[in-house]
Design an enzyme around this catalytic site. Structure first.
Site, PDB file in Angstrom:
ATOM      1  N   GLU A   1       0.859  -1.187   0.000  1.00  0.00           N
ATOM      2  CA  GLU A   1       0.000   0.000   0.000  1.00  0.00           C
ATOM      3  C   GLU A   1       0.896   1.238   0.000  1.00  0.00           C
ATOM      4  OE1 GLU A   1      -3.612   0.149   2.599  1.00  0.00           O
ATOM      5  OE2 GLU A   1      -2.655  -1.613   3.486  1.00  0.00           O
TER       6      GLU A   1
ATOM      7  N   ARG B   1       5.017 -13.188   9.632  1.00  0.00           N
ATOM      8  CA  ARG B   1       5.611 -11.886   9.399  1.00  0.00           C
ATOM      9  C   ARG B   1       6.860 -11.738  10.269  1.00  0.00           C
ATOM     10  NH1 ARG B   1       2.163  -6.954  11.240  1.00  0.00           N
ATOM     11  NH2 ARG B   1       4.221  -5.997  11.161  1.00  0.00           N
TER      12      ARG B   1
ATOM     13  N   LYS C   1       3.316   0.500  10.092  1.00  0.00           N
ATOM     14  CA  LYS C   1       3.372   1.788   9.402  1.00  0.00           C
ATOM     15  C   LYS C   1       2.571   2.849  10.153  1.00  0.00           C
ATOM     16  CE  LYS C   1       2.491   0.339   5.109  1.00  0.00           C
ATOM     17  NZ  LYS C   1       2.282   0.398   3.644  1.00  0.00           N
TER      18      LYS C   1
END
Length: 562
Positions: free
Chosen positions: A40, A266, A276
């Site tokens: 993104e 992850r 983020k």
């Protein structure tokens, strides 16, 4: 993929994802894998994204396929062109090339809209007038089913008309959404009539004001994979619960291919955060200088700090691919980086806290050039000339007027070796009015040029130094962990765990003259001190160097102890 490093071939690597993909190729289910890295553009990439980049590009290349770079640009309220450019720059810097396979979810907005209409026409989606809060309240919990919307059985024609009017911009943000009609009693909350489209009146970085409704991640992601012919959609574990919805949409839409979603753990790293949202707060609230502040875990920050791309790729390979979450020691990342820098970084002399040395029996005005090895790990790196003169700088903590036990460096009456230079002996100490040592008077042995004595004597200490006449001043920035705790925020407020000593600025350092020509992006070793790189703030008349890492490899020592 353009990486030309010593990375293992597919046959030399093994993890559950590579096994699955290789089996699909061997069975003829696919000719070659197509993967994708779908960021993104709402922030900068971080070290966790680097793991995904290395995996996606690596798996595809190892088995003769390719990896797409696709921007998941479906939320214009948070997306910026700056982030798009930074992401492309970071992926290239890591050593990967998507060739002609650059895509954007926004490329597919018209097709996604048509497929949303297809769902409505087949009774599989409806326009809901409830507020976001009401939808959230009626979704139910893990133990109780959700409550059906009063608009769930809205006539197909009415939903089609309202959806068209949503696209036309007739309604404000939040007035209506498009929801899939699946199962409000499903044990998987993501299948309880998830939102597929929402109204967002915001200009999009690529499509401008052409759209005011945007697909959600779930509506856009799998369908974008299908359009691009992605064979394996590799996602982190938080998307595992979304996989049934991913598959439901693929099954109920006339997509051109059927990608397979596979989840992996992850990256979680000690002493930092890989969110983020939190990183954006650190930037916006002024806790750091920006996304590329060397204390941040972003790829751009690691690059600015002097971490080589090869070291980051090696780290991603070292930690492997797992099915369950774990926390990796930050020292493991540092170890991978040191392994590369030890092999590749040129050696130079730099003194961070200078103390003047006057070699009294060295001829005044005389300057000689000494050959110094550039990298003992790489004979092909050759040597460089370093000037030696009567006045030198050494590190202040390399001298002690009253030496403590096991302090073997310079002291009154003691002889030490100057690296690649001569043996010197301290004969006198000069202090200022406050009693602080400001200068050392020493003598040298001319027979010890290069660091060896004809009579075989061996001082217990070897010091680095720079010529006072040729030294160049610089500011040096020393970095430590951004957070004091290995698990920031575990006791409450994450921001209370910010390390006030994460950056120390040292003024007045004295460096070897050749360092003035070191370009931004090149990391060198200041002998005995660590690895350093010029900062982007550095100017010819005001040099600034960042410490990349110290020489001490704690993680390697822990591993050696078993």
């Amino acid at each position: 993929m353009t990486v030309d490093s010593a990375a293992p071939l597919a046959s030399e690597r093994s993890d559950f994802i590579r096994d699955i993909v290789a089996a699909d190729v061997a069975a003829g289910r696919i000719a070659a894998p197509v993967t994708r890295f779908p960021p993104e553009p709402n922030g900068y990439l971080h070290i966790g994204h680097a793991k995904s980049i290395v995996l996606n590009f690596g798996v595809a290349a190892e088995l003769g396929g390719h990896c797409n770079l696709r921007f998941d640009d479906t939320n214009p309220a948070k997306e910026e062109q700056e982030y798009i450019e930074a992401i492309e720059r970071d992926v290239r810097w890591l050593g990967f090339d998507w060739a002609d396979n650059l895509f954007h979810a926004s490329d597919y907005f018209e097709q996604l809209y048509a497929w949303a209409v297809h769902l409505i026409e087949n009774g599989l989606a409806y326009v809901d007038d409830q507020s976001a809060e009401a939808i959230r309240e009626t979704r139910g919990t893990l133990t109780t089913p959700g409550t059906e919307s009063p608009y769930r059985d809205r006539p197909i024609g009415e939903s089609l008309e309202l959806f068209a009017r949503m696209r036309a911009g007739e309604f404000p943000n939040g007035a209506r959404v498009l929801r899939a009609k699946i199962d409000m009693a499903s044990p998987n909350i993501n299948l309880r009539d998830p939102v597929l489209y929402r109204i967002v009146h915001a200009s999009h970085p690529r499509t401008g004001d052409a759209w005011c409704i945007y697909p959600t991640y779930d509506m856009a992601h799998g369908q974008s994979d299908a359009i691009e012919g992605v064979t394996h959609s590799l996602c982190t574990l938080e998307f595992e619960i979304h996989r049934p919805l991913y598959d439901w949409l693929i099954e109920h839409l006339p997509v051109p291919s059927r990608p397979r979603q596979i989840e992996f753990a992850r990256l979680n790293l000690t002493h930092t955060v890989l969110s983020k949202r939190v990183l954006l707060r650190l930037v916006n609230e002024g806790h750091v200088r920006g996304w590329d502040d060397p204390r941040m875990p972003t790829i751009s920050a690691l690059r600015r700090r002097g971490f080589p791309a090869e070291g980051i790729r090696d780290f991603a390979t070292m930690i492997g691919v797992a099915k369950s979450d774990s926390v990796i020691e930050y020292g493991q990342l540092e170890h991978a980086v040191r392994q590369v820098l030890n092999r590749t970084a040129a050696r130079r002399f730099g003194v961070l806290d200078p103390l003047k040395v006057v070699v009294e029996n060295y001829p005044e005005g005389q300057v000689e050039s000494l050959d110094v090895v550039n990298n003992p790990e790489d004979p092909s790196a050759g040597t460089r000339p370093v000037e030696f003169g009567r006045e030198l700088w050494i590190e202040r903590d390399d001298f002690m007027e009253e030496p403590a036990p096991k302090f073997f460096r310079l002291a009154p009456g003691r002889e030490v070796r100057l690296r690649n230079g001569y043996f010197i002996t301290c004969t006198d100490v000069v202090k200022d009015s406050s009693g602080r040592v400001v200068e050392l008077r020493c003598t040298y042995d001319p027979a010890t040029r290069g660091g060896d004595a004809p009579d075989g004597r061996r001082p217990k200490a070897t010091l680095h130094w720079v010529s006072a006449a040729r030294a160049i001043p610089a500011e040096v920035r020393l970095y430590d962990h951004l957070f004091t705790r290995p698990d920031p925020g575990a006791d409450g407020d994450l921001f209370a765990d910010i390390n006030p000593g994460s950056e120390t600025i040292v003024g007045g350092a004295m460096l070897e003259a050749s360092l003035a020509a070191t370009p931004v992006g090149e990391t060198v070793q200041f002998e005995r001190l660590g690895y350093f790189t010029p900062d982007s703030d550095s100017r010819p008349d005001a040099l600034v160097f960042n410490r990349t890492l110290t020489l001490k490899d704690t993680w390697a020592k822990v591993q050696a102890r078993g």
